[in-house]
Design a protein around this motif. Structure first.
Motif, PDB file in Angstrom:
ATOM      1  N   TYR A 123       0.834  -1.199   0.000  1.00 49.58           N
ATOM      2  CA  TYR A 123       0.000   0.000   0.000  1.00 49.58           C
ATOM      3  C   TYR A 123       0.872   1.254   0.000  1.00 49.58           C
ATOM      4  N   LEU A 124       1.938   1.267   0.791  1.00 49.18           N
ATOM      5  CA  LEU A 124       2.834   2.419   0.821  1.00 49.18           C
ATOM      6  C   LEU A 124       3.503   2.625  -0.536  1.00 49.18           C
ATOM      7  N   VAL A 152       1.046   4.478  -2.546  1.00 49.91           N
ATOM      8  CA  VAL A 152       1.048   5.892  -2.161  1.00 49.91           C
ATOM      9  C   VAL A 152       2.171   6.629  -2.893  1.00 49.91           C
ATOM     10  N   TYR A 207       1.829   9.661  -5.810  1.00 46.23           N
ATOM     11  CA  TYR A 207       2.510  10.959  -5.735  1.00 46.23           C
ATOM     12  C   TYR A 207       3.340  11.209  -6.991  1.00 46.23           C
ATOM     13  N   LEU A 209      -6.761   5.342  -3.469  1.00 44.41           N
ATOM     14  CA  LEU A 209      -6.030   5.086  -2.230  1.00 44.41           C
ATOM     15  C   LEU A 209      -6.971   4.734  -1.085  1.00 44.41           C
ATOM     16  N   ALA A 269      -1.844   5.279   6.930  1.00 45.60           N
ATOM     17  CA  ALA A 269      -1.187   5.250   5.622  1.00 45.60           C
ATOM     18  C   ALA A 269      -2.029   5.964   4.569  1.00 45.60           C
ATOM     19  N   ALA A 270      -3.359   5.792   4.640  1.00 46.73           N
ATOM     20  CA  ALA A 270      -4.250   6.477   3.687  1.00 46.73           C
ATOM     21  C   ALA A 270      -4.199   7.984   3.891  1.00 46.73           C
ATOM     22  N   GLY A 304      -1.143   9.195   2.345  1.00 39.17           N
ATOM     23  CA  GLY A 304      -1.310   9.177   0.895  1.00 39.17           C
ATOM     24  C   GLY A 304      -2.117  10.352   0.385  1.00 39.17           C
TER      25      GLY A 304
END
Length: 211
Positions: free
Chosen positions: A6-7, A10, A14, A153, A179-180, A183
């Motif tokens: 997931y990271l 993110v 970006y 996300l 984490a979201a 993001g």
């Protein structure tokens, strides 16, 4: 493992918004700006801050003449008039403040928008021909792209968070919430659309250094 994935998403989101901004700004491939005409201070203010910034700078001579007074964000006629307006724009500003009115700079900009835009005709034409401002369509597309990535996300956090929570050694859902959030902040930061194009920023820097 799912959180690491997931990271990575993110970071990819970006990079996507930043890459889109760089690719969309075609002005960076244009010719140099040294040959472009110099701008008046109020025209530089327009490039940097828009019409309200141009207005604030354009009324500076009226303040110096003692025609008007600016207090914070409000404008009014001076109690002791030290001169007379010099052109249609200044007459429009002075007339907008009749009968002792005190109005905000934003309201004054709306009231004298016609004379102000006539005063800005040269710099607006220059900005359009030379690509000094980032086109509105690019800002709109960037906003749409950022919104889609933000939704992706959020959806990804829900799906991967639920999957990870079902595992014995999985991360708690709050980790995906954090984490979201990171993001979404990254996308918001990366998707900020500047007023000036790359060519416009070079031109503005040249105006500042040669002033």
């Amino acid at each position: 493992m799912a959180l690491v994935l997931y990271l990575a998403l993110v970071a990819a989101a970006y990079l996507i918004v930043r890459a889109y901004m760089l690719v969309s700004d075609h002005s960076q491939h244009a010719t140099e700006v040294e040959s472009l005409p110099r701008c008046e201070p109020f025209e530089v203010a327009f490039l940097r801050d828009g019409t309200v910034g141009a207005l604030r700078d354009a009324i500076t001579p009226m303040i110096a003449q003692g025609l008007i007074v600016v207090e914070g964000n409000t404008v009014s006629r001076a109690s002791l008039v030290g001169g007379t307006p010099n052109d249609d724009f200044e007459y429009a500003v002075y007339d907008a403040l009749r009968s002792g009115r005190k109005i905000s700079l934003t309201e004054l900009e709306r009231t004298v928008s016609g004379p102000l835009h006539r005063k800005l005709t040269r710099v607006e034409r220059l900005a359009g021909i030379e690509g000094l401002l980032l086109p509105t369509r690019i800002r709109t597309r960037m906003a749409i792209l950022a919104s889609l990535l933000a939704l992706a996300l959020v959806a990804g956090a829900l799906v991967l968070g639920a999957f990870d929570a079902s595992r014995t050694s999985g991360m708690p859902p709050i980790a995906y919430g954090l984490a979201a959030t990171i993001g979404l902040l990254a996308i918001a930061f990366g998707a900020r659309s500047p007023r000036l194009s790359e060519r416009g920023r070079k031109y503005l820097a040249l105006q500042s250094t040669s002033a």
